[in-house]
Write a protein that holds these residues in place. Structure first.
Motif, PDB file in Angstrom:
ATOM      1  N   LEU A   1      14.049   4.013  10.416  1.00  0.00           N
ATOM      2  CA  LEU A   1      14.065   3.979   9.156  1.00  0.00           C
ATOM      3  C   LEU A   1      12.644   3.848   8.739  1.00  0.00           C
ATOM      4  O   LEU A   1      11.970   2.761   9.000  1.00  0.00           O
ATOM      5  N   LYS A   2      11.723   4.777   8.157  1.00  0.00           N
ATOM      6  CA  LYS A   2      10.446   4.462   7.661  1.00  0.00           C
ATOM      7  C   LYS A   2      10.520   3.848   5.935  1.00  0.00           C
ATOM      8  O   LYS A   2      11.179   4.799   5.360  1.00  0.00           O
ATOM      9  N   LEU A   3      10.031   2.914   5.631  1.00  0.00           N
ATOM     10  CA  LEU A   3      10.016   2.312   4.367  1.00  0.00           C
ATOM     11  C   LEU A   3       8.635   2.327   4.068  1.00  0.00           C
ATOM     12  O   LEU A   3       7.797   1.564   4.797  1.00  0.00           O
ATOM     13  N   SER A   4       8.150   2.815   2.767  1.00  0.00           N
ATOM     14  CA  SER A   4       6.856   2.803   2.313  1.00  0.00           C
ATOM     15  C   SER A   4       6.797   1.423   1.760  1.00  0.00           C
ATOM     16  O   SER A   4       7.845   0.721   1.515  1.00  0.00           O
ATOM     17  N   GLY A   5       5.593   0.618   1.772  1.00  0.00           N
ATOM     18  CA  GLY A   5       5.305  -0.633   1.307  1.00  0.00           C
ATOM     19  C   GLY A   5       5.843  -0.529  -0.099  1.00  0.00           C
ATOM     20  O   GLY A   5       6.471  -1.723  -0.582  1.00  0.00           O
ATOM     21  N   GLU A   6       5.731   0.287  -0.828  1.00  0.00           N
ATOM     22  CA  GLU A   6       6.026   0.452  -2.330  1.00  0.00           C
ATOM     23  C   GLU A   6       7.531  -0.028  -2.531  1.00  0.00           C
ATOM     24  O   GLU A   6       7.918  -0.309  -3.732  1.00  0.00           O
TER      25      GLU A   6
ATOM     26  N   GLY B   1       5.612   0.272   5.806  1.00  0.00           N
ATOM     27  CA  GLY B   1       4.125   0.452   5.487  1.00  0.00           C
ATOM     28  C   GLY B   1       3.493  -0.733   4.781  1.00  0.00           C
ATOM     29  O   GLY B   1       4.166  -1.975   4.922  1.00  0.00           O
ATOM     30  N   GLY B   2       2.315  -0.452   4.155  1.00  0.00           N
ATOM     31  CA  GLY B   2       1.701  -1.407   3.480  1.00  0.00           C
ATOM     32  C   GLY B   2       0.872  -1.028   2.374  1.00  0.00           C
ATOM     33  O   GLY B   2       0.179  -1.777   1.735  1.00  0.00           O
ATOM     34  N   GLY B   3       1.085   0.148   1.816  1.00  0.00           N
ATOM     35  CA  GLY B   3       0.819   0.736   0.744  1.00  0.00           C
ATOM     36  C   GLY B   3       0.777   0.135  -0.652  1.00  0.00           C
ATOM     37  O   GLY B   3      -0.041   0.105  -1.452  1.00  0.00           O
ATOM     38  N   ASN B   4       1.668  -0.859  -0.505  1.00  0.00           N
ATOM     39  CA  ASN B   4       1.667  -1.860  -2.077  1.00  0.00           C
ATOM     40  C   ASN B   4       0.682  -2.923  -1.921  1.00  0.00           C
ATOM     41  O   ASN B   4       0.653  -3.744  -2.936  1.00  0.00           O
TER      42      ASN B   4
ATOM     43  N   TRP C   1      -2.426  -2.801   0.440  1.00  0.00           N
ATOM     44  CA  TRP C   1      -3.692  -2.239   0.920  1.00  0.00           C
ATOM     45  C   TRP C   1      -3.645  -0.865   1.616  1.00  0.00           C
ATOM     46  O   TRP C   1      -2.746  -0.813   2.413  1.00  0.00           O
ATOM     47  N   ARG C   2      -4.455  -0.127   1.110  1.00  0.00           N
ATOM     48  CA  ARG C   2      -4.396   1.349   2.038  1.00  0.00           C
ATOM     49  C   ARG C   2      -6.001   1.501   2.297  1.00  0.00           C
ATOM     50  O   ARG C   2      -6.911   1.232   1.438  1.00  0.00           O
ATOM     51  N   GLY C   3      -6.111   1.553   3.675  1.00  0.00           N
ATOM     52  CA  GLY C   3      -7.532   1.254   4.083  1.00  0.00           C
ATOM     53  C   GLY C   3      -8.347   2.381   3.639  1.00  0.00           C
ATOM     54  O   GLY C   3      -9.416   2.126   3.009  1.00  0.00           O
ATOM     55  N   ALA C   4      -7.918   3.681   3.280  1.00  0.00           N
ATOM     56  CA  ALA C   4      -9.134   4.630   2.927  1.00  0.00           C
ATOM     57  C   ALA C   4      -9.231   4.487   1.415  1.00  0.00           C
ATOM     58  O   ALA C   4     -10.321   4.553   0.947  1.00  0.00           O
TER      59      ALA C   4
ATOM     60  N   ALA D   1     -11.415  -1.770   7.251  1.00  0.00           N
ATOM     61  CA  ALA D   1     -10.410  -1.676   6.110  1.00  0.00           C
ATOM     62  C   ALA D   1      -9.125  -1.279   6.579  1.00  0.00           C
ATOM     63  O   ALA D   1      -7.919  -1.781   6.114  1.00  0.00           O
ATOM     64  N   ASP D   2      -8.992  -0.469   7.711  1.00  0.00           N
ATOM     65  CA  ASP D   2      -7.518  -0.133   8.242  1.00  0.00           C
ATOM     66  C   ASP D   2      -6.870  -1.219   8.813  1.00  0.00           C
ATOM     67  O   ASP D   2      -5.626  -1.615   8.665  1.00  0.00           O
ATOM     68  N   TYR D   3      -7.774  -2.185   9.678  1.00  0.00           N
ATOM     69  CA  TYR D   3      -7.135  -3.274  10.149  1.00  0.00           C
ATOM     70  C   TYR D   3      -6.455  -4.339   9.076  1.00  0.00           C
ATOM     71  O   TYR D   3      -5.402  -4.915   9.182  1.00  0.00           O
TER      72      TYR D   3
ATOM     73  N   GLY E   1       1.744  -1.524  12.136  1.00  0.00           N
ATOM     74  CA  GLY E   1       1.362  -0.125  12.412  1.00  0.00           C
ATOM     75  C   GLY E   1       1.317   0.030  13.822  1.00  0.00           C
ATOM     76  O   GLY E   1       2.183  -0.615  14.808  1.00  0.00           O
ATOM     77  N   ASN E   2       0.492   0.809  14.378  1.00  0.00           N
ATOM     78  CA  ASN E   2       0.302   1.199  15.773  1.00  0.00           C
ATOM     79  C   ASN E   2      -0.771   0.001  16.227  1.00  0.00           C
ATOM     80  O   ASN E   2      -0.791   0.293  17.585  1.00  0.00           O
ATOM     81  N   GLY E   3      -1.361  -0.756  15.564  1.00  0.00           N
ATOM     82  CA  GLY E   3      -2.255  -1.777  16.160  1.00  0.00           C
ATOM     83  C   GLY E   3      -3.570  -0.870  16.234  1.00  0.00           C
ATOM     84  O   GLY E   3      -4.427  -1.551  16.801  1.00  0.00           O
ATOM     85  N   ALA E   4      -3.747   0.341  15.631  1.00  0.00           N
ATOM     86  CA  ALA E   4      -4.917   1.013  15.876  1.00  0.00           C
ATOM     87  C   ALA E   4      -5.459   1.500  14.537  1.00  0.00           C
ATOM     88  O   ALA E   4      -4.316   2.165  13.986  1.00  0.00           O
ATOM     89  N   PRO E   5      -6.696   1.590  14.032  1.00  0.00           N
ATOM     90  CA  PRO E   5      -7.020   2.096  12.957  1.00  0.00           C
ATOM     91  C   PRO E   5      -6.914   3.621  13.035  1.00  0.00           C
ATOM     92  O   PRO E   5      -6.787   4.201  14.028  1.00  0.00           O
TER      93      PRO E   5
ATOM     94  N   THR F   1      -1.645   5.981  10.318  1.00  0.00           N
ATOM     95  CA  THR F   1      -0.751   5.453   9.092  1.00  0.00           C
ATOM     96  C   THR F   1       0.482   5.061   9.849  1.00  0.00           C
ATOM     97  O   THR F   1       0.686   5.233  10.874  1.00  0.00           O
ATOM     98  N   THR F   2       1.560   4.450   8.932  1.00  0.00           N
ATOM     99  CA  THR F   2       2.904   4.148   9.556  1.00  0.00           C
ATOM    100  C   THR F   2       3.623   5.163   9.780  1.00  0.00           C
ATOM    101  O   THR F   2       4.661   5.156  10.224  1.00  0.00           O
ATOM    102  N   ASP F   3       3.287   6.482   9.361  1.00  0.00           N
ATOM    103  CA  ASP F   3       4.043   7.681   9.429  1.00  0.00           C
ATOM    104  C   ASP F   3       3.861   7.777  10.895  1.00  0.00           C
ATOM    105  O   ASP F   3       5.027   8.167  11.468  1.00  0.00           O
TER     106      ASP F   3
END
Ligand code: UDP
Length: 235
Positions: free
Chosen positions: A7-12, A50-53, A55-58, A69-71, A130-134, A137-139
């Protein structure tokens, strides 16, 4: 009935009305919804948060080194994973947080075979970091982890959108609902399902995706029991 799902949940999903940060109340409601849906089923559940709630790197890291920023974004997902774990355990479900970035004091390191063992024992595994890599995304994490642990499907939870449309239903009242599509059709028609890198990986590996409204009553339960809900994407 699925055996193992991701199950993928966005941070929001963890944020309150403001859309920012972590709301303990909102997180508790979310946890009750998920644990309730699982109750009495034999389905093994892994979650990518996810983590968009936070911080979003971009977006939030403008002017910074993009990798840094991605880390920061990845660290945010571990905060979310901990909050979700807390709420799921309060709701009575044993969980484990596994982080792709080593953080031994708060989370187990991600070890694939250990994750699968937790699932076999009925624990919900929450993947943070996430993947541990910049530059991802968590998708992509959802797809990657689903493939690694042999999940039957990736469930892309949406907030009050019941699946995929040919255009944005919030902007276009003529938008048509799509009940089923192939991965290729999603790519060609640029349908909004997940980011392109994640989608390509699903397509290459033939991993089915379901896009569904998490807040429509009983949806998650019906999905776990193998019913058709939302939009199904498969090869
Ligand atoms: N991120 C990353 N690598 C990953 C996963 C996430 O660098 O493998 C970072 C990236 O900056 C991203 C942020 O973490 O913007 C939060 O993740 P995401 O945007 O996927 O969260 P969601 O939109 O699902 O809440």
């Amino acid at each position: 009935m699925f055996k193992r799902v991701l199950l993928k949940l966005s941070g929001e999903f963890l944020a309150g009305e403001s859309g920012f940060g972590i709301s303990p109340d909102t997180t508790a409601q979310l946890a009750r919804l998920i644990t309730g849906a699982l109750e009495g089923t034999e389905v093994e559940l892994a979650i990518v948060i996810g983590g968009g709630n936070l911080w979003r790197g971009a977006r939030n890291g403008e002017g910074m080194d993009p990798a840094t920023a991605d880390y920061i974004g990845m660290l945010g997902t571990v905060m979310n994973a901990m909050a979700l774990q807390d709420a799921m355990e309060s709701a009575g479900r044993p969980t484990r947080v596994m982080s792709a970035i080593q953080m031994a004091a708060v989370a187990e390191p991600y070890i694939r075979r250990r994750a699968m063992r937790h699932l076999e024992k009925g624990r919900v595994v929450i993947f943070g970091g996430g993947n541990g890599a910049p530059f991802f995304t968590t998708d992509t994490t959802s797809t990657l982890r689903a493939l690694e642990i042999g999940a039957d499907v990736v469930l892309m939870a949406k907030n009050r959108v019941d699946g995929v449309y040919d255009s944005d239903p919030r902007k276009n009242s003529d938008a048509k609902f799509i009940a089923q599509a192939t991965h290729r059709e999603v790519v060609e028609q640029r349908l909004e399902v997940m980011d392109a890198t994640a989608l390509t990986l699903c397509m290459d590996k033939g991993l089915p995706i379901v896009v569904f409204d998490l807040f429509q009553d009983g949806n998650l339960r019906r999905l776990l029991e193998g019913e058709r809900v939302g939009t199904l994407i498969q090869t």
